[in-house]
Design an enzyme around this catalytic site. Structure first.
Site, short mmCIF file in Angstrom:
data_model
loop_
_atom_site.label_atom_id
_atom_site.label_comp_id
_atom_site.label_asym_id
_atom_site.label_seq_id
_atom_site.Cartn_x
_atom_site.Cartn_y
_atom_site.Cartn_z
CE LYS A 1 2.10 21.74 -1.19
NZ LYS A 1 1.08 21.25 -2.13
CG ASN B 1 -3.02 20.41 -8.99
OD1 ASN B 1 -1.87 20.05 -8.85
ND2 ASN B 1 -3.62 20.26 -10.16
CB THR B 2 -7.63 17.87 -7.56
OG1 THR B 2 -6.39 17.27 -7.18
CG2 THR B 2 -8.57 16.79 -8.09
N GLY C 1 -6.53 16.24 -3.08
CA GLY C 1 -7.24 15.72 -4.25
C GLY C 1 -8.61 15.16 -3.97
CB ALA D 1 -4.76 19.70 0.51
N GLY D 2 -7.74 19.86 -0.87
CA GLY D 2 -9.13 19.51 -0.61
C GLY D 2 -10.17 20.49 -1.12
#
Lengths: 254, 67
Positions: free
Chosen positions: A95, A204-205, A156, A182-183
């Site tokens: 990545k 993830n977050t 995040g 992301a996001g």
């Protein structure tokens, strides 16, 4: 079935391993999410505290590993990180993320394209994390990236698909899988990404920071499946004015 | 004996010690680590064959959680 490089995935939800309270929570949430690809980072080993014990249990579960180049600020550092992770994990998947700005973590497009070209030439399966820039995504495809990973909003931030109009263009144009990275902060946003025709999402977050990461992992799995099914079924068209769904004549005013 | 820098710590080891020997000495598992010798990533297959030299800088990297 989703295919990236020579690998097929039955789950279109990819997950990160960061920010979980502990390794046990991380592993349980990833299992609940049914994710078959997880991201990892590389770091200089702290000789006093030793290494995280996350690798073995992930390998035992047969989950594919996607090391990232987080922390790299330019081409040289990203290529170095890719070489490190290949020796570390025995994978040529990477990545690619180059974000010199620590506040917004915006990916540097110029360094990313240059690094992608080098790593593709060296035989890596490159998945670059980029802004939702359709032109850049095409250029990355041209240099041989196996997929593109445009952002929905800052890493995040849980702001969702702030880039939606541009993601649509990328999805329309791309000949390689598009992974929205992301996001994404809520399962509904993952559903939306999949409804748009994204090939996968990376979360993830939103899972790791949930009060119940296992339940949230499961929610995201369902959300991604639903969004994908809706995309395949085909969404209805959007119009500015109402279109009746019931007959409006022949009842009161015969 | 010679001394090397291992992640900035000074470490004394026997002459003729390989990179693999260094990991063994420090009980660092080979799985999931990468080695950088004097700023060059060393392929895993070379670890048993490269002998440490006086003042070598050896860095050990490992995997950590990340997104």
């Amino acid at each position: 079935m989703l295919k990236i490089g020579d690998t097929e995935f039955s789950s279109r939800l990819f997950t990160g391993t960061g920010k979980f309270a502990d390794e046990k929570a991380m592993l349980a949430a990833i299992s609940a999410s049914s994710s078959e690809l997880v991201t990892l980072a590389v770091k200089r080993l702290d000789l006093k505290t030793g290494s995280d014990n996350i690798l073995k249990p992930l390998q035992q579960r047969g989950i594919k590993l996607l090391p990232n180049t987080a922390g790299a600020r330019n081409v040289k550092e990203a290529v170095f990180a890719a070489h490190l992770s290949r020796e570390m994990l025995g994978t040529n998947w990477i990545k690619l993320e180059i974000h010199p700005d620590p506040k917004y973590l915006m990916p540097d497009p110029i360094e990313t394209l240059a690094a992608a070209r080098i790593l593709c030439e060296q035989g890596y399966v490159v998945l670059p994390y980029v802004h939702a820039d359709p032109v850049l995504c095409r250029r990355l495809e041209e240099v041989g990236c196996a997929a593109v990973m445009p952002l929905g909003s800052p890493i995040g931030s849980n702001q969702g698909l702030a880039t939606e109009p541009f993601l649509k263009i990328i999805i329309e144009q791309s000949q390689v899988p598009v992974v929205i990275d992301a996001g994404i902060g809520a399962p509904s946003q993952a559903t939306r990404a999949m409804e748009l025709g994204a090939d996968a999402v990376l979360v993830n977050t939103a899972i790791a920071s949930s009060a119940d990461p296992v339940a949230m992992g499961r929610c995201f799995a369902q959300a991604v499946d639903t969004g994908r099914a809706a995309f395949i079924a085909g969404l209805g068209s959007v119009s500015k004015q109402a279109n009746n769904t019931s007959p409006l004549t022949g009842f009161l005013n015969v | 004996m010679i001394s090397i820098f291992l992640n900035d710590e000074v470490m004394s080891i026997a002459d003729g010690s390989s990179l693999t020997d260094v990991l063994k000495r420090r009980t660092i598992a080979e799985n999931g680590v990468a080695l950088v010798l004097n700023a060059e990533v060393v392929p895993r297959s070379r670890w048993p064959h490269i002998m440490c030299q006086q003042d070598d800088t050896l860095e050990v990297f490992s995997v950590v959680a990340g997104g």
